[in-house]
Scaffold this motif. Structure first.
Motif, PDB file in Angstrom:
ATOM      1  N   ASP A  76       0.810  -1.224   0.000  1.00  0.00           N
ATOM      2  CA  ASP A  76       0.000   0.000   0.000  1.00  0.00           C
ATOM      3  C   ASP A  76       0.842   1.272   0.000  1.00  0.00           C
ATOM      4  OD1 ASP A  76      -2.184  -1.623   0.107  1.00  0.00           O
ATOM      5  OD2 ASP A  76      -2.425  -1.475   2.284  1.00  0.00           O
ATOM      6  N   GLU A  77       2.036   1.217   0.609  1.00  0.00           N
ATOM      7  CA  GLU A  77       2.818   2.428   0.817  1.00  0.00           C
ATOM      8  C   GLU A  77       4.011   2.577  -0.118  1.00  0.00           C
ATOM      9  OE1 GLU A  77       4.045   2.168   4.845  1.00  0.00           O
ATOM     10  OE2 GLU A  77       2.020   2.186   5.637  1.00  0.00           O
ATOM     11  N   SER A  78       4.566   1.467  -0.611  1.00  0.00           N
ATOM     12  CA  SER A  78       5.838   1.542  -1.322  1.00  0.00           C
ATOM     13  C   SER A  78       5.938   0.524  -2.447  1.00  0.00           C
ATOM     14  CB  SER A  78       7.001   1.282  -0.351  1.00  0.00           C
ATOM     15  OG  SER A  78       7.022   2.229   0.678  1.00  0.00           O
ATOM     16  N   GLY A  79       6.922   0.774  -3.300  1.00  0.00           N
ATOM     17  CA  GLY A  79       7.326  -0.201  -4.295  1.00  0.00           C
ATOM     18  C   GLY A  79       8.734  -0.654  -3.943  1.00  0.00           C
ATOM     19  N   TYR A  80       9.011  -1.924  -4.100  1.00  0.00           N
ATOM     20  CA  TYR A  80      10.323  -2.483  -3.767  1.00  0.00           C
ATOM     21  C   TYR A  80      10.938  -3.037  -5.048  1.00  0.00           C
ATOM     22  CZ  TYR A  80       8.335  -2.043   0.843  1.00  0.00           C
ATOM     23  OH  TYR A  80       7.742  -1.535   1.966  1.00  0.00           O
ATOM     24  N   ILE A  81      12.076  -2.475  -5.417  1.00  0.00           N
ATOM     25  CA  ILE A  81      12.743  -2.833  -6.660  1.00  0.00           C
ATOM     26  C   ILE A  81      13.982  -3.663  -6.335  1.00  0.00           C
ATOM     27  CG2 ILE A  81      13.913  -1.929  -8.713  1.00  0.00           C
ATOM     28  CD1 ILE A  81      11.124  -0.957  -8.780  1.00  0.00           C
ATOM     29  N   GLU A  98      13.760   0.770  -1.937  1.00  0.00           N
ATOM     30  CA  GLU A  98      12.340   1.093  -1.786  1.00  0.00           C
ATOM     31  C   GLU A  98      12.039   2.426  -2.460  1.00  0.00           C
ATOM     32  OE1 GLU A  98       9.172   1.796   1.881  1.00  0.00           O
ATOM     33  OE2 GLU A  98      11.299   1.659   2.297  1.00  0.00           O
ATOM     34  N   ILE A  99      10.882   2.494  -3.102  1.00  0.00           N
ATOM     35  CA  ILE A  99      10.406   3.748  -3.677  1.00  0.00           C
ATOM     36  C   ILE A  99       9.083   4.070  -2.999  1.00  0.00           C
ATOM     37  CG2 ILE A  99       9.572   4.915  -5.742  1.00  0.00           C
ATOM     38  CD1 ILE A  99      11.380   3.090  -7.381  1.00  0.00           C
ATOM     39  N   ASN A 100       9.006   5.242  -2.393  1.00  0.00           N
ATOM     40  CA  ASN A 100       7.795   5.672  -1.708  1.00  0.00           C
ATOM     41  C   ASN A 100       6.676   5.838  -2.727  1.00  0.00           C
ATOM     42  OD1 ASN A 100       5.859   6.993  -0.145  1.00  0.00           O
ATOM     43  ND2 ASN A 100       7.462   7.828   1.171  1.00  0.00           N
ATOM     44  N   ASN A 101       5.490   5.327  -2.390  1.00  0.00           N
ATOM     45  CA  ASN A 101       4.362   5.367  -3.329  1.00  0.00           C
ATOM     46  C   ASN A 101       3.174   6.114  -2.732  1.00  0.00           C
ATOM     47  OD1 ASN A 101       2.917   4.897  -5.640  1.00  0.00           O
ATOM     48  ND2 ASN A 101       2.315   2.837  -5.075  1.00  0.00           N
ATOM     49  N   LYS A 105       1.405   5.860  -7.598  1.00  0.00           N
ATOM     50  CA  LYS A 105       1.966   5.644  -8.929  1.00  0.00           C
ATOM     51  C   LYS A 105       1.584   4.256  -9.421  1.00  0.00           C
ATOM     52  CE  LYS A 105       6.093   8.371  -7.959  1.00  0.00           C
ATOM     53  NZ  LYS A 105       7.543   8.314  -7.774  1.00  0.00           N
ATOM     54  N   THR A 106       1.544   4.103 -10.736  1.00  0.00           N
ATOM     55  CA  THR A 106       1.279   2.782 -11.305  1.00  0.00           C
ATOM     56  C   THR A 106       2.541   1.934 -11.181  1.00  0.00           C
ATOM     57  OG1 THR A 106       2.034   3.404 -13.517  1.00  0.00           O
ATOM     58  CG2 THR A 106      -0.300   3.802 -12.998  1.00  0.00           C
ATOM     59  N   GLU A 107       2.387   0.632 -11.388  1.00  0.00           N
ATOM     60  CA  GLU A 107       3.548  -0.256 -11.339  1.00  0.00           C
ATOM     61  C   GLU A 107       4.560   0.136 -12.415  1.00  0.00           C
ATOM     62  OE1 GLU A 107       2.419  -4.391 -11.411  1.00  0.00           O
ATOM     63  OE2 GLU A 107       2.066  -4.382  -9.253  1.00  0.00           O
ATOM     64  N   GLU A 108       4.066   0.563 -13.571  1.00  0.00           N
ATOM     65  CA  GLU A 108       4.966   1.000 -14.644  1.00  0.00           C
ATOM     66  C   GLU A 108       5.784   2.210 -14.204  1.00  0.00           C
ATOM     67  OE1 GLU A 108       4.904   2.670 -19.222  1.00  0.00           O
ATOM     68  OE2 GLU A 108       3.152   1.609 -18.470  1.00  0.00           O
ATOM     69  N   ASP A 109       5.123   3.193 -13.552  1.00  0.00           N
ATOM     70  CA  ASP A 109       5.834   4.375 -13.069  1.00  0.00           C
ATOM     71  C   ASP A 109       6.896   3.981 -12.041  1.00  0.00           C
ATOM     72  OD1 ASP A 109       4.300   6.035 -14.648  1.00  0.00           O
ATOM     73  OD2 ASP A 109       2.874   6.510 -13.039  1.00  0.00           O
ATOM     74  N   LEU A 110       6.546   3.065 -11.145  1.00  0.00           N
ATOM     75  CA  LEU A 110       7.503   2.617 -10.136  1.00  0.00           C
ATOM     76  C   LEU A 110       8.700   1.929 -10.786  1.00  0.00           C
ATOM     77  CD1 LEU A 110       5.061   1.205  -7.425  1.00  0.00           C
ATOM     78  CD2 LEU A 110       6.499   3.243  -7.225  1.00  0.00           C
ATOM     79  N   LEU A 111       8.442   1.085 -11.784  1.00  0.00           N
ATOM     80  CA  LEU A 111       9.526   0.373 -12.456  1.00  0.00           C
ATOM     81  C   LEU A 111      10.451   1.350 -13.196  1.00  0.00           C
ATOM     82  CD1 LEU A 111      10.547  -2.541 -12.969  1.00  0.00           C
ATOM     83  CD2 LEU A 111       9.335  -2.455 -15.130  1.00  0.00           C
ATOM     84  N   LEU A 112       9.881   2.316 -13.905  1.00  0.00           N
ATOM     85  CA  LEU A 112      10.699   3.288 -14.635  1.00  0.00           C
ATOM     86  C   LEU A 112      11.463   4.206 -13.670  1.00  0.00           C
ATOM     87  CD1 LEU A 112       8.292   4.100 -17.597  1.00  0.00           C
ATOM     88  CD2 LEU A 112      10.347   2.688 -17.643  1.00  0.00           C
ATOM     89  N   THR A 113      10.848   4.561 -12.552  1.00  0.00           N
ATOM     90  CA  THR A 113      11.551   5.332 -11.522  1.00  0.00           C
ATOM     91  C   THR A 113      12.709   4.514 -10.965  1.00  0.00           C
ATOM     92  OG1 THR A 113       9.497   6.475 -10.933  1.00  0.00           O
ATOM     93  CG2 THR A 113      11.291   6.565  -9.329  1.00  0.00           C
TER      94      THR A 113
END
Length: 186
Positions: A76-81, A98-101, A105-113
Motif C-alpha cells: 500500500d505504501e511503497s514499491g520495492y525494486i 524502496e520507492i515511496n508510493n 503511482k502505477t507499477e509501470e511508473d515505479l519500475l521506470l523510476t
C-alpha cells in the motif's frame, strides 16, 4: 606488477574473469617453460581460487553475457525494486531499494523510476533489460524482455524473490522499532 594485479581484480569484479583466467594461464605456462616451477605453482593456486569463485558465481548460462534484471513488488505504501546485473553468466551486482508510493503511482511508473535510480547509482543499463511486464514507455536504446520460461525467467524469479525478501526485512525492522505503528495506522 601491483597495478597489473589491481587491474585483474577490477576485471574480476566487473565480471570479466575469463580475461584474467587466460592471463594467469599464459603466465603459468611461461614460468613452467623457464623451469620456474615455484612461481608457476603460485599462479596455479591463484587460478584455483579464481575457478572456485567463478564456480560459485555462475548462475545459469554463461552465454548470458550482458543483461540487467529489474523486478518489482508493491504494497500500500511503497514499491520495492530489485536490480541484478549479469555478465558472462554471473551476477556481478545486486541491489534492492524502496520507492515511496504516496502518490499512488502505477507499477509501470515505479519500475521506470527504479530504472532511473539504478542508472544514477550504477551508470547506464545494458541494452537488454529483463522486466516482469512490458511498459508502454520504452527508453531509446533499451530492449525490454519479458521472459515466459528459461534462464532469463529464472533470473527474473530470483530478482522478484529478492524484492519480496527486502520488503519483509524492512517491515520486520519497522515492527522492532515501533510495534504500535501498525495499530496506530489502522
Amino acid at each position: 606488477d601491483y597495478q597489473e594485479e589491481i587491474k585483474s581484480i577490477i576485471d574480476i569484479i566487473k565480471g570479466n574473469s575469463k580475461i584474467v583466467q587466460q592471463k594467469l594461464k599464459d603466465q603459468m605456462m611461461k614460468y613452467a617453460e623457464k623451469w620456474e616451477f615455484e612461481k608457476a605453482e603460485v599462479i596455479k593456486r591463484k587460478l584455483e581460487v579464481l575457478d572456485n569463485y567463478i564456480g560459485k558465481s555462475v548462475v545459469v548460462n554463461p552465454t548470458l553475457t550482458q543483461l540487467d534484471v529489474l523486478s518489482l513488488d508493491t504494497d500500500d505504501e511503497s514499491g520495492y525494486i530489485n536490480f541484478l546485473r549479469i555478465m558472462n553468466g554471473a551476477i556481478i551486482q545486486s541491489y534492492a531499494f524502496e520507492i515511496n508510493n504516496k502518490l499512488d503511482k502505477t507499477e509501470e511508473d515505479l519500475l521506470l523510476t527504479g530504472m532511473l535510480t539504478v542508472e544514477d547509482k550504477f551508470g547506464p543499463l545494458f541494452p537488454d533489460v529483463v522486466v516482469p511486464f512490458m511498459p508502454e514507455l520504452v527508453p531509446e536504446g533499451t530492449n525490454f524482455i519479458v521472459p515466459q520460461r528459461g534462464d532469463k525467467y529464472k533470473l527474473l524469479e530470483l530478482s522478484h524473490k529478492n524484492a519480496q525478501y527486502y520488503k519483509l526485512e524492512k517491515k520486520k525492522r519497522q515492527e522492532l522499532v515501533d510495534p504500535e505503528r501498525r495499530h496506530q495506522r489502522v
